[in-house]
Scaffold this motif. Structure first.
Motif, short mmCIF file in Angstrom:
data_model
loop_
_atom_site.label_atom_id
_atom_site.label_comp_id
_atom_site.label_asym_id
_atom_site.label_seq_id
_atom_site.Cartn_x
_atom_site.Cartn_y
_atom_site.Cartn_z
N LEU A 62 -7.08 -2.40 7.13
CA LEU A 62 -6.37 -1.79 6.02
C LEU A 62 -5.95 -2.85 5.01
CD1 LEU A 62 -4.15 0.78 7.96
CD2 LEU A 62 -6.52 0.97 7.19
N ALA A 63 -5.89 -2.42 3.77
CA ALA A 63 -5.54 -3.35 2.69
C ALA A 63 -4.06 -3.69 2.76
CB ALA A 63 -5.88 -2.71 1.35
N GLU A 64 -3.72 -4.83 2.19
CA GLU A 64 -2.33 -5.24 2.11
C GLU A 64 -1.60 -4.25 1.19
OE1 GLU A 64 0.77 -7.56 3.33
OE2 GLU A 64 -1.33 -7.83 3.89
N VAL A 66 -0.96 -1.05 2.05
CA VAL A 66 -1.42 0.31 2.26
C VAL A 66 -0.22 1.23 2.45
CG1 VAL A 66 -1.66 -0.07 4.76
CG2 VAL A 66 -2.94 1.77 3.65
N PRO A 119 -4.36 -8.26 9.44
CA PRO A 119 -4.07 -6.95 8.83
C PRO A 119 -3.93 -5.84 9.88
CG PRO A 119 -6.40 -7.41 8.69
CD PRO A 119 -5.77 -8.63 9.31
N SER A 121 -5.07 -2.28 11.36
CA SER A 121 -6.45 -1.78 11.51
C SER A 121 -6.50 -0.57 12.43
CB SER A 121 -7.36 -2.88 12.07
OG SER A 121 -6.97 -3.22 13.38
N ASN A 141 -15.35 0.29 1.47
CA ASN A 141 -14.49 -0.88 1.32
C ASN A 141 -13.75 -0.83 -0.02
OD1 ASN A 141 -15.46 -1.79 3.75
ND2 ASN A 141 -16.84 -3.30 2.88
N GLY A 142 -12.45 -1.17 0.03
CA GLY A 142 -11.65 -1.26 -1.18
C GLY A 142 -11.17 0.06 -1.73
N GLY A 145 -6.90 2.58 0.56
CA GLY A 145 -6.18 1.79 1.55
C GLY A 145 -7.05 1.02 2.52
N ASP A 147 -9.45 -1.99 3.36
CA ASP A 147 -9.87 -3.29 2.86
C ASP A 147 -11.36 -3.50 3.15
OD1 ASP A 147 -9.91 -5.88 1.85
OD2 ASP A 147 -9.27 -6.76 3.75
N GLN A 148 -11.72 -3.41 4.43
CA GLN A 148 -13.13 -3.53 4.80
C GLN A 148 -13.35 -2.89 6.17
OE1 GLN A 148 -14.66 -7.43 5.91
NE2 GLN A 148 -12.57 -8.25 6.07
#
Length: 294
Positions: A62-64, A66, A119, A121, A141-142, A145, A147-148
């Motif tokens: 998850l993205a920072e 989220v 992160p 996940s 991705n991106g 929420g 990230d990858q």
């Protein structure tokens, strides 16, 4: 009486061309040993696929920053997916704890990694591990929420591609060695037939059939092939005892690679023996029919 005569001719032929017979046996043993190794590697690859592909997980990092709504949306999508068998959510504290366990043998790496560096996940287990790219398509991705999306299947594909290449290379070398053995068998049989041409001509004059005069030469090649096969099986046994059971004992106990058990060697031993006897016998028969008149 005829059986005794044929067997005595076989023994005589093997003694007369001892050097070429030994070379034929060793070449056959090497080719059959490589063939057996290729079969064992193929079996190990199959076992490793069962071990690893069943454990393949897709990690959705998850993205920072989220949001809770985005996290719940991802959970809802995972619950609705027909590809997902189960999943777990892992927050930053849990991710750092697992990181510490995985790299406990590298304390400097652990010390230099801050707890908030890893992160959040979702760790996803799939119903069909080979369909891991589907999750990457469902969670771009991106976006939303995410990230990858990282899957372990790419690494496994590269690993098994490398192992398959090693197996294919082993079998290719075995084929080349087998061709060399067949040529050597052909030359040995031609030489043996030439050295004993007077005896076989007399036998034909007194009524012996072509098959009867050819049989000792075919049996010579078959016996040499059988001895080569036994040496190949012995080489596989020594490889298991001295290399697999000792050098690879650690990875085997850890479950990283599957063991090579005696049942696998017992299973391929008759194949090796049949290949050695059959190829040698057929090569001798074809040589006698094409190049030698007995």
């Amino acid at each position: 009486m005829r059986v005794n005569f044929v067997l005595s001719e076989v023994a005589t032929g093997l003694r007369r061309n001892l050097t070429m017979t030994v070379a034929m046996i060793l070449t056959t043993a090497i080719s059959l040993g490589l063939m057996g190794t290729g079969l064992l590697i193929a079996g190990m690859i199959s076992d490793m696929k069962e071990i690893y592909y069943d454990k393949v997980q897709v990690s959705i990092f998850l993205a920072e920053g989220v949001t809770e709504e985005q996290r719940l949306a991802i959970e809802t999508k995972l619950d609705a997916s027909s590809e997902v068998k189960s999943y777990i959510y892992e927050n930053k504290d849990e991710a750092y704890e697992r990181f510490q366990q995985q790299f406990s043998q590298q304390p400097e790496l652990v010390q230099n990694t801050p707890p908030d560096a890893l992160p959040e996940s979702f760790r996803v287990e799939l119903i069909n591990p080979e369909r891991y790219p589907v999750i990457a398509e469902q969670f771009p991705n991106g976006e939303n929420g995410v990230d990858q999306v990282r899957d372990e299947g790419d690494f496994l594909d590269r690993l098994f591609s490398l192992l398959n290449g090693a197996r294919n290379a082993t079998i290719a070398v075995a084929v080349v060695q087998a061709l060399a053995a067949l040529l050597l068998i052909s030359n040995t049989i031609q030489l043996a037939a030439f050295n004993r041409r007077n005896e076989t001509n007399i036998m034909r004059l007194v009524g012996a059939s072509r098959w009867y005069t050819q049989l000792p030469f075919i049996l010579e090649a078959a016996v040499a092939g059988l001895i080569g096969a036994l040496l190949a099986v012995g080489g596989l046994v020594l490889t298991k005892i001295l290399f697999v059971d000792r050098t690879l004992s650690g990875p085997i106990k850890a479950g990283i690679i599957p063991p090579v058990d005696w049942g696998q060697i017992a299973l391929i031993s008759p194949i090796i023996a049949a290949a050695g006897v059959g190829l040698a016998g057929v090569a001798a028969y074809v040589t006698l029919r094409l190049y030698v008149r007995l």
